[in-house]
Design a protein around this motif. Structure first.
Motif, PDB file in Angstrom:
ATOM      1  N   GLY A 190       0.861  -1.322  -0.053  1.00 45.93           N
ATOM      2  CA  GLY A 190       0.013  -0.034   0.083  1.00 45.93           C
ATOM      3  C   GLY A 190       0.858   1.189   0.089  1.00 45.93           C
ATOM      4  O   GLY A 190       0.302   2.273  -0.486  1.00 45.93           O
ATOM      5  N   SER A 191       2.074   1.263   0.572  1.00 50.35           N
ATOM      6  CA  SER A 191       2.830   2.426   0.616  1.00 50.35           C
ATOM      7  C   SER A 191       4.035   2.550  -0.348  1.00 50.35           C
ATOM      8  O   SER A 191       4.655   3.564  -0.486  1.00 50.35           O
ATOM      9  N   VAL A 192       4.604   1.479  -0.689  1.00 48.37           N
ATOM     10  CA  VAL A 192       5.590   1.454  -1.573  1.00 48.37           C
ATOM     11  C   VAL A 192       5.329   2.285  -2.975  1.00 48.37           C
ATOM     12  O   VAL A 192       4.034   2.646  -3.422  1.00 48.37           O
ATOM     13  N   THR A 193       6.304   3.147  -3.297  1.00 48.43           N
ATOM     14  CA  THR A 193       5.992   4.198  -4.478  1.00 48.43           C
ATOM     15  C   THR A 193       6.427   3.658  -5.691  1.00 48.43           C
ATOM     16  O   THR A 193       7.389   2.631  -5.688  1.00 48.43           O
ATOM     17  N   GLU A 194       6.011   4.018  -6.878  1.00 47.87           N
ATOM     18  CA  GLU A 194       6.336   3.766  -8.155  1.00 47.87           C
ATOM     19  C   GLU A 194       7.983   4.155  -8.148  1.00 47.87           C
ATOM     20  O   GLU A 194       8.613   3.259  -9.082  1.00 47.87           O
ATOM     21  N   LEU A 197       9.631   1.194  -6.912  1.00 54.35           N
ATOM     22  CA  LEU A 197       9.653  -0.024  -7.683  1.00 54.35           C
ATOM     23  C   LEU A 197      10.574   0.148  -8.707  1.00 54.35           C
ATOM     24  O   LEU A 197      11.338  -0.836  -9.451  1.00 54.35           O
ATOM     25  N   LEU A 198      10.735   1.247  -9.359  1.00 51.72           N
ATOM     26  CA  LEU A 198      11.443   1.673 -10.698  1.00 51.72           C
ATOM     27  C   LEU A 198      12.949   1.400 -10.285  1.00 51.72           C
ATOM     28  O   LEU A 198      13.754   0.727 -11.039  1.00 51.72           O
ATOM     29  N   LYS A 226       1.152  -0.159  -9.829  1.00 48.75           N
ATOM     30  CA  LYS A 226       2.387   0.592  -9.633  1.00 48.75           C
ATOM     31  C   LYS A 226       3.568  -0.033 -10.592  1.00 48.75           C
ATOM     32  O   LYS A 226       4.211   0.676 -11.131  1.00 48.75           O
ATOM     33  N   LEU A 227       3.643  -1.517 -10.460  1.00 47.68           N
ATOM     34  CA  LEU A 227       4.648  -1.818 -11.378  1.00 47.68           C
ATOM     35  C   LEU A 227       4.521  -1.690 -12.759  1.00 47.68           C
ATOM     36  O   LEU A 227       5.392  -1.394 -13.602  1.00 47.68           O
ATOM     37  N   SER A 228       3.172  -1.723 -13.304  1.00 49.95           N
ATOM     38  CA  SER A 228       3.122  -1.270 -14.614  1.00 49.95           C
ATOM     39  C   SER A 228       3.260   0.111 -15.019  1.00 49.95           C
ATOM     40  O   SER A 228       3.664   0.305 -16.152  1.00 49.95           O
ATOM     41  N   THR A 229       2.758   1.001 -14.075  1.00 51.01           N
ATOM     42  CA  THR A 229       3.254   2.352 -14.276  1.00 51.01           C
ATOM     43  C   THR A 229       4.579   2.949 -14.284  1.00 51.01           C
ATOM     44  O   THR A 229       4.833   3.923 -14.589  1.00 51.01           O
ATOM     45  N   SER A 230       5.490   2.046 -13.621  1.00 52.16           N
ATOM     46  CA  SER A 230       7.062   2.582 -13.128  1.00 52.16           C
ATOM     47  C   SER A 230       7.885   2.025 -13.877  1.00 52.16           C
ATOM     48  O   SER A 230       9.062   1.731 -13.683  1.00 52.16           O
ATOM     49  N   ARG A 231       7.747   1.781 -15.259  1.00 52.91           N
ATOM     50  CA  ARG A 231       8.493   1.028 -16.218  1.00 52.91           C
ATOM     51  C   ARG A 231       9.307   2.224 -16.641  1.00 52.91           C
ATOM     52  O   ARG A 231      10.389   1.878 -17.094  1.00 52.91           O
ATOM     53  N   ALA A 232       9.063   3.392 -16.973  1.00 51.44           N
ATOM     54  CA  ALA A 232       9.834   4.513 -17.654  1.00 51.44           C
ATOM     55  C   ALA A 232      10.181   3.823 -19.287  1.00 51.44           C
ATOM     56  O   ALA A 232       9.000   3.437 -19.824  1.00 51.44           O
ATOM     57  N   ASP A 233      11.262   3.759 -19.584  1.00 53.16           N
ATOM     58  CA  ASP A 233      11.579   3.318 -20.642  1.00 53.16           C
ATOM     59  C   ASP A 233      12.029   1.772 -21.014  1.00 53.16           C
ATOM     60  O   ASP A 233      12.477   1.407 -21.985  1.00 53.16           O
TER      61      ASP A 233
END
Length: 291
Positions: A190-194, A197-198, A226-233
């Motif tokens: 719940g608290s980990v940030t994108e 994860l990145l 969050k994993l899905s949106t923390s991919r960058a490039d």
């Protein structure tokens, strides 16, 4: 062939010692001799103890190596269910050992590692570059760290989310995967940030027996988003989640929530039986998720 686990309790249980001392005192009394005061004192000490729930299990792997675990024999211990190895973890480990190429020379993040069986088996046989064990319960994390070291793996010292950087996830030139980098991380879904994860730069994400409660499912879905949106490039990580189907409604809720947020999934074929289990075989499935 993967042999069945051997389970031995250390030290002998309170019940065993109580019975032994009781019978010994009876035999001494039958000889009309005066029992030693030490025997009565030892029996009194044992009667004060509760039944031990601590045990060690050893699992033989196809390589001839062994995974040794200290765990609880009670389903709930210390306010958590994370101190014993659940069936889906055994199935996921067997599937991983049959597909080592998926993990070789890659960074693997395990969600809800528990006491570590699946991750330790992968580290010993599949040659990952980095393996990140994670959980959120303090007692589980403590036991997890002990089990990792029990199996000859050395966790990185004092690793926290705040000091994770991109360079830690990148391949080090000349680094051998015979001894993967091992990290034990406290991860609250719940608290980990994108951003955090990145920084892990995970290539593969795995989890076992994390789909058993509607509230936990919603937190897990949020984590996956969050994993899905923390991919960058970077390419999205490959995600595999093993589940024991105890309540079909709960499992269907998980699939429905995945559909609701647009995470595609497919079922991975697995053997109907697990060589690590010698009792009743549960209904276990593995889903591959596409973030």
């Amino acid at each position: 062939t993967i042999l069945h686990p051997l389970c031995v309790k250390y030290p002998p249980s309170a019940k065993y010692r109580r019975c032994f001392l009781t019978e010994l005192i009876k035999k001494v009394e039958c000889t009309a001799a005066e029992p030693l005061d030490e025997l009565y004192e030892a029996l009194a000490d044992v009667l004060k103890e509760g039944e031990s729930t601590h045990c060690y299990k050893n699992y033989l792997l196809p390589t001839g190596d062994c995974v040794s675990l200290a765990e609880s024999t009670a389903l709930i211990s210390g306010g958590t269910t994370g101190l014993l190895t659940w069936e889906a973890a055994l199935h996921l480990a067997q599937w991983a050992l049959q597909n080592p190429g998926l993990f070789r020379d890659r960074t693997v993040l395990e969600l809800g590692s528990g006491i570590g069986f699946t991750g330790i088996a992968i580290c010993k046989t599949c040659q990952p570059r980095t393996f990140i064990f994670s959980d959120c319960h303090p007692r589980v994390l403590r036991q997890l760290g002990e089990n990792i070291q029990l199996n000859g793996l050395i966790p990185e010292p004092d690793i926290t989310w705040s000091i994770q950087t991109e360079s830690q996830g990148q391949k080090v030139e000349g680094q051998t995967c015979q001894n993967p980098k091992v990290i034990v991380a406290e991860l609250d879904w719940g608290s980990v940030t994108e951003k955090q994860l990145l920084g892990l730069r995970a290539d593969v994400v795995i989890a076992a027996d994390v789909v058993y409660d509607p509230e936990i499912i919603l937190a897990l879905i949020g984590m996956l988003q969050k994993l899905s949106t923390s991919r960058a490039d970077r390419k999205a990580p490959e995600v595999f989640i093993a589940s024991t189907i105890r309540n079909p409604d709960t499992y269907q809720l998980f699939q429905a929530e995945l559909d609701k947020v647009g995470i595609r999934w497919q079922m991975i074929p697995v053997h109907s039986s697990c060589n690590f289990l010698y009792e009743v075989q549960p209904d276990v499935t593995i889903l591959q998720l596409f973030l």
